[in-house]
Design a protein around this motif. Structure first.
Motif, PDB file in Angstrom:
ATOM      1  N   ASP A   7       0.825  -1.204   0.000  1.00  0.00           N
ATOM      2  CA  ASP A   7       0.000   0.000   0.000  1.00  0.00           C
ATOM      3  C   ASP A   7       0.860   1.256   0.000  1.00  0.00           C
ATOM      4  OD1 ASP A   7      -2.455  -1.302  -0.039  1.00  0.00           O
ATOM      5  OD2 ASP A   7      -2.435  -1.612   2.128  1.00  0.00           O
ATOM      6  N   ASP A   8       2.157   1.112   0.294  1.00  0.00           N
ATOM      7  CA  ASP A   8       3.063   2.261   0.287  1.00  0.00           C
ATOM      8  C   ASP A   8       3.663   2.399  -1.109  1.00  0.00           C
ATOM      9  OD1 ASP A   8       2.598   2.682   3.032  1.00  0.00           O
ATOM     10  OD2 ASP A   8       3.990   1.062   3.500  1.00  0.00           O
ATOM     11  N   VAL A   9       5.002   2.505  -1.231  1.00  0.00           N
ATOM     12  CA  VAL A   9       5.642   2.517  -2.549  1.00  0.00           C
ATOM     13  C   VAL A   9       5.565   1.092  -3.092  1.00  0.00           C
ATOM     14  CG1 VAL A   9       7.750   2.919  -3.840  1.00  0.00           C
ATOM     15  CG2 VAL A   9       7.159   4.424  -1.946  1.00  0.00           C
ATOM     16  N   ASP A  10       4.821   0.912  -4.165  1.00  0.00           N
ATOM     17  CA  ASP A  10       4.484  -0.435  -4.622  1.00  0.00           C
ATOM     18  C   ASP A  10       5.540  -0.972  -5.578  1.00  0.00           C
ATOM     19  OD1 ASP A  10       3.344  -2.769  -5.413  1.00  0.00           O
ATOM     20  OD2 ASP A  10       1.490  -1.914  -6.170  1.00  0.00           O
ATOM     21  N   GLY A  11       6.301  -1.968  -5.107  1.00  0.00           N
ATOM     22  CA  GLY A  11       7.288  -2.632  -5.959  1.00  0.00           C
ATOM     23  C   GLY A  11       6.827  -4.007  -6.376  1.00  0.00           C
ATOM     24  N   MET A  37       3.382   0.222 -12.689  1.00  0.00           N
ATOM     25  CA  MET A  37       3.713   1.056 -13.854  1.00  0.00           C
ATOM     26  C   MET A  37       3.005   0.581 -15.116  1.00  0.00           C
ATOM     27  SD  MET A  37       5.753   3.379 -12.738  1.00  0.00           S
ATOM     28  CE  MET A  37       6.399   4.034 -14.274  1.00  0.00           C
ATOM     29  N   GLY A  38       2.310  -0.567 -15.035  1.00  0.00           N
ATOM     30  CA  GLY A  38       1.620  -1.107 -16.199  1.00  0.00           C
ATOM     31  C   GLY A  38       2.205  -2.443 -16.626  1.00  0.00           C
ATOM     32  N   ASP A  39       1.834  -2.906 -17.816  1.00  0.00           N
ATOM     33  CA  ASP A  39       2.312  -4.192 -18.331  1.00  0.00           C
ATOM     34  C   ASP A  39       3.699  -4.051 -18.926  1.00  0.00           C
ATOM     35  OD1 ASP A  39      -0.092  -5.251 -17.623  1.00  0.00           O
ATOM     36  OD2 ASP A  39      -0.874  -5.450 -19.659  1.00  0.00           O
ATOM     37  N   ALA A  40       4.572  -5.014 -18.620  1.00  0.00           N
ATOM     38  CA  ALA A  40       5.896  -5.082 -19.253  1.00  0.00           C
ATOM     39  C   ALA A  40       5.777  -5.917 -20.518  1.00  0.00           C
ATOM     40  CB  ALA A  40       6.904  -5.717 -18.293  1.00  0.00           C
ATOM     41  N   ALA A  41       6.364  -5.427 -21.601  1.00  0.00           N
ATOM     42  CA  ALA A  41       6.198  -6.087 -22.901  1.00  0.00           C
ATOM     43  C   ALA A  41       6.858  -7.457 -22.952  1.00  0.00           C
ATOM     44  CB  ALA A  41       6.771  -5.203 -24.004  1.00  0.00           C
ATOM     45  N   GLY A  42       7.979  -7.611 -22.239  1.00  0.00           N
ATOM     46  CA  GLY A  42       8.749  -8.849 -22.351  1.00  0.00           C
ATOM     47  C   GLY A  42       9.801  -8.725 -23.439  1.00  0.00           C
ATOM     48  N   VAL A  88      12.199  -2.553 -24.056  1.00  0.00           N
ATOM     49  CA  VAL A  88      10.912  -1.853 -24.160  1.00  0.00           C
ATOM     50  C   VAL A  88      10.345  -1.604 -22.764  1.00  0.00           C
ATOM     51  CG1 VAL A  88       8.513  -2.057 -24.944  1.00  0.00           C
ATOM     52  CG2 VAL A  88      10.386  -2.757 -26.440  1.00  0.00           C
ATOM     53  N   GLN A  89       9.995  -0.339 -22.508  1.00  0.00           N
ATOM     54  CA  GLN A  89       9.497   0.012 -21.177  1.00  0.00           C
ATOM     55  C   GLN A  89       7.994   0.228 -21.137  1.00  0.00           C
ATOM     56  OE1 GLN A  89      12.500   2.915 -21.143  1.00  0.00           O
ATOM     57  NE2 GLN A  89      13.680   1.979 -19.509  1.00  0.00           N
ATOM     58  N   SER A  90       7.376   0.448 -22.270  1.00  0.00           N
ATOM     59  CA  SER A  90       5.913   0.528 -22.333  1.00  0.00           C
ATOM     60  C   SER A  90       5.466   0.206 -23.754  1.00  0.00           C
ATOM     61  CB  SER A  90       5.411   1.921 -21.916  1.00  0.00           C
ATOM     62  OG  SER A  90       5.884   2.909 -22.811  1.00  0.00           O
ATOM     63  N   PRO A 113      14.906  13.546 -27.619  1.00  0.00           N
ATOM     64  CA  PRO A 113      15.189  13.717 -26.194  1.00  0.00           C
ATOM     65  C   PRO A 113      13.932  14.161 -25.441  1.00  0.00           C
ATOM     66  CG  PRO A 113      15.971  15.616 -27.409  1.00  0.00           C
ATOM     67  CD  PRO A 113      15.419  14.671 -28.436  1.00  0.00           C
ATOM     68  N   ALA A 114      13.771  13.700 -24.203  1.00  0.00           N
ATOM     69  CA  ALA A 114      12.617  14.064 -23.395  1.00  0.00           C
ATOM     70  C   ALA A 114      12.885  13.666 -21.940  1.00  0.00           C
ATOM     71  CB  ALA A 114      11.359  13.363 -23.906  1.00  0.00           C
ATOM     72  N   CYS A 115      11.997  14.093 -21.049  1.00  0.00           N
ATOM     73  CA  CYS A 115      12.103  13.662 -19.659  1.00  0.00           C
ATOM     74  C   CYS A 115      11.670  12.207 -19.547  1.00  0.00           C
ATOM     75  CB  CYS A 115      11.224  14.533 -18.770  1.00  0.00           C
ATOM     76  SG  CYS A 115      11.856  16.198 -18.518  1.00  0.00           S
ATOM     77  N   SER A 116      12.333  11.470 -18.695  1.00  0.00           N
ATOM     78  CA  SER A 116      12.032  10.065 -18.526  1.00  0.00           C
ATOM     79  C   SER A 116      10.602   9.859 -18.027  1.00  0.00           C
ATOM     80  CB  SER A 116      13.006   9.444 -17.526  1.00  0.00           C
ATOM     81  OG  SER A 116      12.627   8.145 -17.199  1.00  0.00           O
ATOM     82  N   ALA A 117       9.939   8.853 -18.585  1.00  0.00           N
ATOM     83  CA  ALA A 117       8.591   8.506 -18.138  1.00  0.00           C
ATOM     84  C   ALA A 117       8.624   7.367 -17.142  1.00  0.00           C
ATOM     85  CB  ALA A 117       7.734   8.095 -19.332  1.00  0.00           C
ATOM     86  N   VAL A 118       9.821   6.864 -16.868  1.00  0.00           N
ATOM     87  CA  VAL A 118       9.984   5.732 -15.946  1.00  0.00           C
ATOM     88  C   VAL A 118      10.173   6.255 -14.543  1.00  0.00           C
ATOM     89  CG1 VAL A 118      11.371   3.713 -15.372  1.00  0.00           C
ATOM     90  CG2 VAL A 118      11.003   4.327 -17.754  1.00  0.00           C
ATOM     91  N   GLY A 119       9.386   5.732 -13.616  1.00  0.00           N
ATOM     92  CA  GLY A 119       9.502   6.185 -12.237  1.00  0.00           C
ATOM     93  C   GLY A 119       9.060   5.119 -11.271  1.00  0.00           C
ATOM     94  N   ALA A 120       8.568   5.554 -10.130  1.00  0.00           N
ATOM     95  CA  ALA A 120       8.065   4.620  -9.119  1.00  0.00           C
ATOM     96  C   ALA A 120       6.604   4.943  -8.844  1.00  0.00           C
ATOM     97  CB  ALA A 120       8.882   4.734  -7.841  1.00  0.00           C
ATOM     98  N   CYS A 121       5.919   4.057  -8.137  1.00  0.00           N
ATOM     99  CA  CYS A 121       4.501   4.258  -7.857  1.00  0.00           C
ATOM    100  C   CYS A 121       4.300   4.452  -6.363  1.00  0.00           C
ATOM    101  CB  CYS A 121       3.689   3.044  -8.287  1.00  0.00           C
ATOM    102  SG  CYS A 121       4.018   2.526  -9.968  1.00  0.00           S
ATOM    103  N   ASP A 122       3.310   5.235  -6.037  1.00  0.00           N
ATOM    104  CA  ASP A 122       2.939   5.387  -4.617  1.00  0.00           C
ATOM    105  C   ASP A 122       1.908   4.329  -4.261  1.00  0.00           C
ATOM    106  OD1 ASP A 122       4.575   7.569  -4.353  1.00  0.00           O
ATOM    107  OD2 ASP A 122       3.020   8.966  -5.017  1.00  0.00           O
TER     108      ASP A 122
END
Length: 243
Positions: free
Chosen positions: A90-94, A138-143, A167-169, A234-243
């Protein structure tokens, strides 16, 4: 010795034994019986891990729990299995879940395909794209890649391709009968000049690679083609962590 009834023969101990016993016991599709067996399996899994109930508003499931859903696909039936690899929080979800899809021919409950991913249908066909091996907050990992297979041809694979990058998304979009677009996104370290890198509120400045696969299949010919287009920016990373 008296033979056991079909309901008694299916012992929902593990996902593998459930699939094996279903093949051996159910000779043609029976929705009410399958629903009963799936419910028994799910309940037994929760019980063996000390959980009373599962649900969105209930505490996260512990590592090792497997839950099954099934879907009627017309001539075929899908068992969608989800195993908790790493417990959610329920906290930072890993937390991390692993998918498995098992397809049967409804007429005789013959196993057609057993894959360690989810899948999506190609519009107006019996073909599907296998992609999406694991899921986190973060969603589904493509594999590692994707594959196109045809349930009407005993699960035969027409096309498979490994991804060249991490692939990250991803997203699958229907286009027309037998045609889909697969959009993937990956990120790598920014290779430009340091002075050109921008500050990001969350994450860092990275190189983004977007790939669009246009996949068209012809069931009569039993083949698929894939056209690939890529762009990098180039862009800001969309990869992060979840609360």
């Amino acid at each position: 010795m008296a033979s056991k009834s079909p309901v008694q023969e299916v012992k929902p101990d593990t996902a593998d034994s459930f699939v094996t016993n279903l093949q051996a016991t159910m000779k043609s599709y029976d929705e009410s019986v399958l629903r009963k067996w799936v419910d028994e399996f799910n309940t037994q899994q929760l019980k063996s891990h000390g959980v009373a109930k599962a649900g969105e508003d209930l505490p996260p499931l512990p590592t090792g729990v497997v839950q099954i859903e099934f879907e009627d696909l017309g001539e075929h039936v899908l068992l969608q299995l989800r195993e908790v690899l790493t417990a959610h929080s329920d906290d930072v979800d890993g937390g991390m879940d692993q998918f498995r899809s098992v397809f049967f021919n409804k007429r005789d409950m013959r196993l057609l395909k057993d894959i360690a991913t989810k899948s999506q249908m190609l519009p107006d066909t019996s073909m599907r794209i296998a992609i999406g091996s694991q899921q986190s907050c973060m969603g589904d990992a493509a594999g590692e890649g994707y594959a196109i297979f045809d349930l009407k041809q005993n699960g035969k694979t027409y096309l498979s391709e490994k991804f060249q990058d991490q692939v990250q998304s991803f997203e699958v979009k229907p286009v027309k009968t037998g045609t889909i677009q697969l959009l993937t996104r990956s990120e790598s370290d920014f290779k430009g000049k340091e002075k050109d890198a921008q500050q990001c509120e969350i994450g860092s400045w990275v190189d983004v690679q977007e790939t669009t696969y246009t996949i068209s299949c012809d069931a009569r010919l039993g083949k698929c083609t894939s056209q690939k287009k890529q762009k990098t920016y180039p862009a800001c990373s969309a990869v992060g962590a979840c609360d």
